[in-house]
Scaffold this motif. Structure first.
Motif, short mmCIF file in Angstrom:
data_model
loop_
_atom_site.label_atom_id
_atom_site.label_comp_id
_atom_site.label_asym_id
_atom_site.label_seq_id
_atom_site.Cartn_x
_atom_site.Cartn_y
_atom_site.Cartn_z
N SER A 137 -27.24 78.33 100.84
CA SER A 137 -26.40 77.19 100.17
C SER A 137 -26.30 77.22 98.83
CB SER A 137 -27.12 75.88 100.75
OG SER A 137 -26.50 74.66 100.41
N ASN A 138 -25.16 76.56 98.41
CA ASN A 138 -24.95 76.41 96.88
C ASN A 138 -24.78 74.88 96.95
OD1 ASN A 138 -24.83 78.82 95.90
ND2 ASN A 138 -22.89 79.22 97.00
N SER A 139 -25.49 74.01 97.72
CA SER A 139 -25.40 72.64 97.71
C SER A 139 -25.76 72.00 96.46
CB SER A 139 -26.30 72.02 98.68
OG SER A 139 -26.43 70.57 98.50
N THR A 140 -24.91 71.14 95.80
CA THR A 140 -25.08 70.38 94.74
C THR A 140 -25.51 68.67 94.89
OG1 THR A 140 -22.79 69.95 94.47
CG2 THR A 140 -23.78 71.83 93.41
N LYS A 141 -25.77 68.60 96.06
CA LYS A 141 -26.22 66.89 96.65
C LYS A 141 -27.32 66.86 97.11
CE LYS A 141 -21.72 66.50 96.00
NZ LYS A 141 -21.08 65.99 94.71
N SER B 23 -24.16 54.74 90.29
CA SER B 23 -24.29 55.76 89.72
C SER B 23 -25.06 56.58 90.39
CB SER B 23 -24.82 55.52 88.27
OG SER B 23 -25.92 54.80 88.20
N TYR B 24 -26.06 56.07 91.22
CA TYR B 24 -26.99 57.17 91.91
C TYR B 24 -26.44 57.68 92.78
CZ TYR B 24 -30.98 53.98 90.08
OH TYR B 24 -31.77 53.29 89.40
N LEU B 25 -25.00 57.47 93.26
CA LEU B 25 -24.66 57.98 94.41
C LEU B 25 -23.59 59.35 94.03
CD1 LEU B 25 -23.61 54.87 96.16
CD2 LEU B 25 -25.50 56.23 96.85
N GLU B 26 -23.39 59.56 92.76
CA GLU B 26 -22.73 60.61 92.47
C GLU B 26 -23.05 61.85 92.91
OE1 GLU B 26 -19.77 60.49 90.41
OE2 GLU B 26 -20.00 58.21 90.58
N ASN B 27 -24.41 62.25 92.85
CA ASN B 27 -24.77 63.52 93.60
C ASN B 27 -25.58 63.41 94.58
OD1 ASN B 27 -26.88 62.54 92.05
ND2 ASN B 27 -27.14 64.52 90.61
N THR B 28 -25.85 62.24 95.37
CA THR B 28 -26.30 61.73 96.29
C THR B 28 -25.87 61.31 97.70
OG1 THR B 28 -28.15 61.39 94.50
CG2 THR B 28 -28.77 60.68 96.98
N VAL B 29 -26.43 61.55 98.66
CA VAL B 29 -25.79 60.90 100.01
C VAL B 29 -27.14 60.20 100.57
CG1 VAL B 29 -24.82 61.08 102.35
CG2 VAL B 29 -23.99 62.48 100.57
N VAL B 30 -27.01 58.90 100.74
CA VAL B 30 -28.05 58.15 101.05
C VAL B 30 -27.60 57.71 102.60
CG1 VAL B 30 -29.47 56.07 100.92
CG2 VAL B 30 -28.46 57.20 98.81
N ILE B 31 -28.59 58.04 103.34
CA ILE B 31 -28.40 57.69 104.90
C ILE B 31 -29.49 56.34 105.23
CG2 ILE B 31 -28.60 58.49 107.30
CD1 ILE B 31 -28.19 61.30 106.27
N ILE B 32 -28.79 55.39 105.80
CA ILE B 32 -29.81 54.21 106.03
C ILE B 32 -29.75 53.93 107.46
CG2 ILE B 32 -29.90 51.70 105.52
CD1 ILE B 32 -28.81 52.14 102.77
N THR C 22 -38.64 50.04 95.69
CA THR C 22 -39.03 51.40 95.94
C THR C 22 -37.88 52.33 96.82
OG1 THR C 22 -40.15 50.51 98.32
CG2 THR C 22 -41.59 50.85 96.22
N GLY C 23 -37.06 51.43 97.38
CA GLY C 23 -36.03 52.12 98.18
C GLY C 23 -34.81 52.64 96.94
N LEU C 24 -34.53 51.73 96.24
CA LEU C 24 -33.77 52.24 94.93
C LEU C 24 -34.35 53.11 93.99
CD1 LEU C 24 -32.27 48.71 93.80
CD2 LEU C 24 -31.27 50.51 95.29
N SER C 25 -35.61 53.09 93.72
CA SER C 25 -36.54 53.98 93.00
C SER C 25 -36.42 55.33 93.54
CB SER C 25 -38.03 53.56 92.77
OG SER C 25 -38.78 54.44 92.07
N THR C 26 -36.63 55.49 95.04
CA THR C 26 -36.65 56.77 95.64
C THR C 26 -35.16 57.56 95.32
OG1 THR C 26 -38.17 56.00 97.18
CG2 THR C 26 -36.88 57.93 97.95
N VAL C 27 -34.12 56.67 95.49
CA VAL C 27 -32.90 57.25 95.38
C VAL C 27 -32.64 57.66 94.06
CG1 VAL C 27 -30.23 56.87 95.55
CG2 VAL C 27 -32.00 55.86 97.45
N GLU C 28 -33.08 56.99 93.07
CA GLU C 28 -33.08 57.43 91.59
C GLU C 28 -33.72 58.69 91.37
OE1 GLU C 28 -34.08 55.20 87.43
OE2 GLU C 28 -35.41 54.87 88.96
N VAL C 29 -34.80 58.71 91.85
CA VAL C 29 -35.64 60.02 91.56
C VAL C 29 -34.94 61.31 92.21
CG1 VAL C 29 -37.80 61.25 91.90
CG2 VAL C 29 -37.78 58.71 91.23
N ALA C 30 -34.41 61.00 93.37
CA ALA C 30 -33.87 61.98 94.09
C ALA C 30 -32.50 62.48 93.25
CB ALA C 30 -33.36 61.86 95.53
N ALA C 31 -31.70 61.52 92.88
CA ALA C 31 -30.27 61.70 92.10
C ALA C 31 -30.60 62.77 90.75
CB ALA C 31 -29.81 60.43 91.93
#
Length: 817
Positions: free
Chosen positions: A100-104, A137-146, A333-342
């Motif tokens: 993979s060359n994934s950037t997300k 802004s967290y979503l630019e390089n992140t896909v969140v599945i809820i 904690t949900g938003l903080s998790t996405v932030e760290v991943a991003a």
């Protein structure tokens, strides 16, 4: 200047997004946190977002619950990412082969697996709204599945109950009715199963449907949102020991990274929290461990509250915990998790690829032999996990022998099953198949043994060499033709496939006998329990042979036609040793004092596994029920039976059994019918532990207590295979023991039992607990008047995954007469 314009554009976009989208409170028409939201309203809000922000939210239904409620996930990201969603998924999965060359980053947030831990779903709505507005802004390089609600049946059960019983306005007094759910709480799903213990075993409809989607994504990060006791501060990662040895250093370290980011927000708000305690990463069927064994950073987050908290409750320290508080913590904690991943996309992708590189595990292949139906049942589970397997090609394999506990060898052939760690899901294979998982700490949150060869009753060799194999052939064909002129039709009795076949025949009115002695006919040997279906018994059924053939095909159950009932050795078909299997009318006790989980396992077994009808009798009125209308009564494990089974009602039960009834007592229900006033079973007396008289250091107390505990360990038991309760079994059975409860052998009818070797073959059992296991009963039958009492000290139906124990329960129903 360009940077300034970009910032202005970003702020303007956020402003527009916030203006365009309704918040949960605006959409629902009430302030989020002021009441609980029913599942259909949650669905409505997510559907609204998928339409109002169609370029950034994709909603996907992945199934329905047992009660018909929708199960769904929402994909949340930028317009471009949503537009490229499938290509992002495909590129991400290439990481499992290192290409993979994934950037997300892929982050999966799961809410409300326990229905009465109800803040989760409320928090999910606020979280998705913030991701689409202020935190876009967290979503630019992140896909969140809820997944906003894994367990909608349980959640609506709780919400509806709470709305019925709450005060208006709500009452924070912990003694008020609104803080005390009834026996059937909202925690479990429809069948009273704990879905957070079902990720690996997939016994439940919701789990199977969800895993199909999970395996299509295999996220970098997975969070399971929970609640705990009212007075507990918030818990988040890093987890407690024991960590399973397959968990990588990066997975450990990244939990620390996420935890520190959460702490930053909690510190700023003055909120209390704890880490590295209670919630370990060992048992493989949780919403944190299962994703971890598939390469994710799997985590549990626990908010204080659960079903007791309602809209608000006074804590022991005098503060009031509100639903708004609980929402704020999970939302943070949900938003903080996405932030760290991003902020760590590159590292997450790099380490995810490393996780899927070939591991140099000690055992490279697991080779299994045994009953064909059990083998097929196991392959069905492996298919759901996308675990590959093959068949043997001949030759001998050497390695660790599960049955002897020593090195040994086994022949392989077309019917052998080979599962190797040299595959994409290799780490999961090791975790599920290894003989005895390595414990770094004996203080654990759940069972410590689950090895699938033991659970499915298969002989196994763990080989340190990679064993090659061919394509495994699944043969499930039944009888294509039956000789209409035959005297009888014969079938073996070895598995749940056979039990389902029998249950189906009985419901169709087809009469079936079984052999209590081995016999030989036409040169073929038949074991005890073999099914004998004669034309003479079924001459009133005009299309008898056609019905039998159809049922045989439906169950993949081959039958052998017999021209005569005159056997070459053993007992002829007209002998008293060949008995009719009655179409039993079965009742199961429910309500206090039974455990909801233990009742649910029995309920699910009858309706979804055996497919045989039962009557559910509640403890609140069972004393008014005429038990003579039933042939069998099942008492599930539970607590507090003494009030129900008082002296008078125990006498009624004894009279019913003496007149031909069959009582099946399981687990802790047995204690309520033992002793002088009960039946003939006695609890084992253990010698007093000398350590009880010693002074114990305060902070060592849990270590002392664990000496008397058995935390889900596997024990090798001896079996009297001549007894009807053990038909279909050999001389040994591997039992999953869940506690230190022990009973002496019965005077007659001890069927499965532990002799002198009390050390478990897998899992943890404390030194004092092992002493209590010497010469104790596991399963047995007491003849009482014209009836029987079946004792099941260990639970063969535990969580629905111990496949090899289920035939004992079927035998208790059909063979013990």
């Amino acid at each position: 200047m360009r940077q300034t314009l970009s910032v202005i554009a970003l702020v303007f976009t956020i402003f527009l997004n916030a203006q365009e989208l309704k918040s949960p409170s605006e959409f629902l028409g009430y302030e989020l946190g002021s009441r609980f939201t029913r599942h259909h309203q949650v669905v409505d809000y997510y559907e609204y977002l998928s339409q109002a922000a169609a370029d950034r939210v994709k909603l996907e239904e992945y199934g329905k619950s047992n009660e018909g409620r929708r199960l769904m996930i929402a994909y949340v990201s930028t317009s471009q990412n949503i537009n490229d969603l499938e290509s992002i998924r495909e590129e991400h999965l290439k990481s499992t082969s290192g290409e993979s060359n994934s950037t997300k980053a892929i982050v999966w947030l799961s809410y409300n697996v326990h229905g009465n831990e109800s803040v989760s779903t409320e928090a999910s709505m606020q979280t998705i709204y913030e991701l689409l507005t202020n935190k876009s802004s967290y979503l630019e390089n992140t896909v969140v599945i809820i997944d906003p609600c894994i367990n909608p049946d349980g959640r609506d059960r709780y919400v509806n109950w709470y709305n019925q019983y709450k005060n208006s306005p709500y009452n924070v007094d912990p003694n008020s009715k609104e803080h005390h759910e009834g026996w059937w709480s909202g925690r479990s799903n429809h069948y009273m199963f704990d879905l957070n213990r079902d990720w690996a075993w997939l016994t439940q409809l919701e789990s199977r449907q969800r895993l199909k989607k999970f395996n299509k994504w295999l996220p970098h990060v997975h969070v399971d949102f929970h609640e705990q006791g009212v007075d507990n501060p918030y818990y988040f990662a890093p987890a407690a020991e024991p960590f399973h040895e397959v968990i990588t250093d990066f997975q450990r370290d990244f939990q620390e990274t996420i935890g520190k980011n959460h702490a930053r927000y909690f510190d700023a708000n003055g909120w209390f929290y704890f880490t590295k305690e209670v919630f370990d990463l060992f048992y493989p069927s949780y919403g944190d461990t299962y994703p971890t064994y598939n390469g994710s950073i799997g985590m549990t987050y626990e908010q204080g509250g659960s079903g007791r908290a309602g809209l608000g409750i006074k804590m022991k320290i005098g503060d009031t915990l509100t639903l708004n508080d609980r929402i704020a913590h999970h939302h943070t904690t949900g938003l903080s998790t996405v932030e760290v991943a991003a902020n760590n996309v590159e590292k997450l992708n790099e380490e995810f690829k490393k996780f899927y590189r070939n591991k140099n595990y000690k055992y490279k292949s697991y080779v299994l032999n045994g009953e064909a139906d059990n083998m097929l049942a196991l392959t069905s589970l492996l298919d759901k996990h996308q675990i590959k397997y093959s068949s043997g090609t001949g030759g001998t394999v050497k390695g660790y022998n599960y049955q002897t506990g020593r090195n040994g060898s086994a022949r392989t052939g077309d019917n052998s099953l080979i599962v190797s760690t040299n595959q994409t899901k290799g780490t999961l294979v090791k975790v599920l198949f290894e003989p005895n998982a390595k414990l770094s700490d004996s203080l654990t949150y759940d069972i410590t043994a689950w090895s699938l060869p033991f659970a499915y009753g298969l002989n196994a060799i763990a080989s340190e060499s990679l064993v090659s194999g061919g394509e495994f052939q699944k043969t499930t064909s039944g009888q294509s033709n039956l000789d209409p002129n035959a005297y009888a039709y014969l079938g073996d009795w070895n598995s749940m496939t056979d039990a389902r076949f029998l249950a189906d025949l009985l419901q169709k009115g087809i009469r079936v006998r079984f052999a209590k002695k081995p016999f030989t006919l036409d040169g073929k040997k038949y074991a005890r329990g073999s099914l004998i279906i004669t034309k003479g018994d079924n001459q009133n059924i005009t299309d008898f042979v056609q019905q039998l053939m159809t049922t045989s095909r439906e169950h993949g159950k081959p039958l052998t036609a017999a021209a005569t009932g005159f056997v070459e050795s053993g007992k002829d078909f007209g002998s008293s040793w060949v008995q009719m299997i009655p179409k039993a009318k079965i009742a199961v006790l429910s309500g206090d004092p039974t455990s909801t989980l233990r009742f649910g396992e029995i309920w699910h077994f009858f309706e979804r596994q055996l497919r045989y009808p039962i009557s559910v009798l509640d403890a609140s009125y069972i004393k008014e029920v005429d038990l003579s209308a039933y042939d069998i009564l099942v008492l599930p494990g539970g607590w507090g039976y003494s009030e129900l089974l008082d002296e008078d009602y125990l006498e009624q039960l004894k009279d019913w059994v003496a007149n031909g009834g069959k009582l099946i007592a399981m687990g802790r229900a047995i204690k309520s019918i033992d002793g002088e006033k009960g039946f003939g079973i006695t609890e084992k007396e253990s010698a007093k532990d000398s350590s009880e008289t010693k002074v114990k250091q305060y902070d060592k107390t849990p270590r002392e207590q664990i000496k008397d505990a058995i935390t889900g360990a596997i024990f090798k038991t001896k079996v009297d295979s001549t007894h009807p309760l053990a038909y279909g079994y050999g001389n040994n059975y591997y039992s999953l023991k869940l506690g230190n409860q022990s009973f002496d052998y019965l005077k007659d009818g001890t069927v499965a039992y532990i002799e002198n070797d009390t050390s478990p073959v897998a899992g943890f059992a404390g030194s004092e607990a092992q002493k209590k296991m010497e010469k104790t009963l596991v399963f047995g039958v007491e003849e009482y008047g014209q009836g029987q009492v079946v004792y099941m000290v260990d639970n063969p139906l535990f969580r629905g995954f111990w496949e090899n124990g289920k035939l004992f329960f079927a035998n208790a129903l059909f063979m013990v007469n």
